[in-house]
Design an enzyme around this catalytic site. Structure first.
Site, PDB file in Angstrom:
ATOM      1  CB  SER A   1       6.873   1.951   6.539  1.00 50.76           C
ATOM      2  OG  SER A   1       6.171   0.739   6.431  1.00 50.76           O
TER       3      SER A   1
ATOM      4  CG  ASN B   1      11.054   8.627 -11.016  1.00 49.85           C
ATOM      5  OD1 ASN B   1      10.519   9.386 -10.229  1.00 49.85           O
ATOM      6  ND2 ASN B   1      10.452   8.218 -12.109  1.00 49.85           N
TER       7      ASN B   1
ATOM      8  CG  HIS C   1      -0.409  -0.573   2.434  1.00 51.77           C
ATOM      9  ND1 HIS C   1      -0.646  -1.870   2.774  1.00 51.77           N
ATOM     10  CD2 HIS C   1       0.400  -0.088   3.382  1.00 51.77           C
ATOM     11  CE1 HIS C   1      -0.025  -2.152   3.904  1.00 51.77           C
ATOM     12  NE2 HIS C   1       0.622  -1.088   4.287  1.00 51.77           N
TER      13      HIS C   1
END
Length: 186
Positions: free
Chosen positions: A139, A120, A97
């Site tokens: 996370s 990126n 998620h």
């Protein structure tokens, strides 16, 4: 559009373009699929898939988005609010998620934690992130591309990775640094 035998298409799906859906799949409800290939036994629930490939036994959604160039390997799980663009995900990888995987090559059996971002774009060009097999991305980790995380490399929750992570190494902090055997970041 080609749909394989015993595939279930639930209500409110839009399947367009040059799309091939394999056998024994479950699509929808509320899926949008365009110019993509979905392998046998896969699920796409309440998600958008465009110009992408999903191999056999994978699950996508709900509320995921696979954009152009997403190549999802077999038995991969892409969960809610995960976006994948121009990236390959190896067999058995899980992104449960709230993640963005853009311009990344992700190995096999990688765990991508909630809130992970492959940063990126450097303001001028897109850069690639490479994550090795069996890695664990904690996370809220941000991997500032171009970056490589070696096999079995790990990032602690909240890490900002600005240097490559060696195989079998845990990095922690902002910026992320290797954790030493005594427990502190070096």
């Amino acid at each position: 559009v080609t749909i394989g035998q015993d595939t279930i298409i639930h209500p409110f799906c839009y399947i367009t373009g040059n799309t091939i859906i394999g056998e024994d799949c479950v699509i929808g409800p509320h899926a949008v699929i365009h110019d993509s290939t979905i392998g046998d036994g896969s699920r796409v629930v309440s998600s958008t898939v465009a110009d992408s490939t999903i191999e056999a036994g994978s699950s996508v959604g709900p509320y995921a988005r696979l954009r152009e160039g997403a190549a999802v390997g077999p038995d991969v799980h892409i969960g809610n609010f995960v976006e994948v663009k121009n990236s390959e995900l190896g067999e058995g990888t899980k992104a449960g998620h709230l993640a963005y995987l853009g311009d990344a090559t992700v190995g096999q059996r990688v765990n991508v934690g909630a809130g992970v971002i492959t940063a990126n774009f450097d303001g001028t060009r897109k850069n690639r992130t490479v994550i090795g097999d069996d890695a664990f991305i904690g996370s809220d980790s941000v991997l500032v591309a171009p970056r490589t995380v070696g096999e079995r490399g790990r990032t602690a929750a909240g890490s900002v990775v600005t240097h490559d992570v060696a195989p079998d190494t845990l990095v922690v902090g902002v910026p992320a640094r290797p954790r030493t055997p005594g427990g502190s970041a070096s």
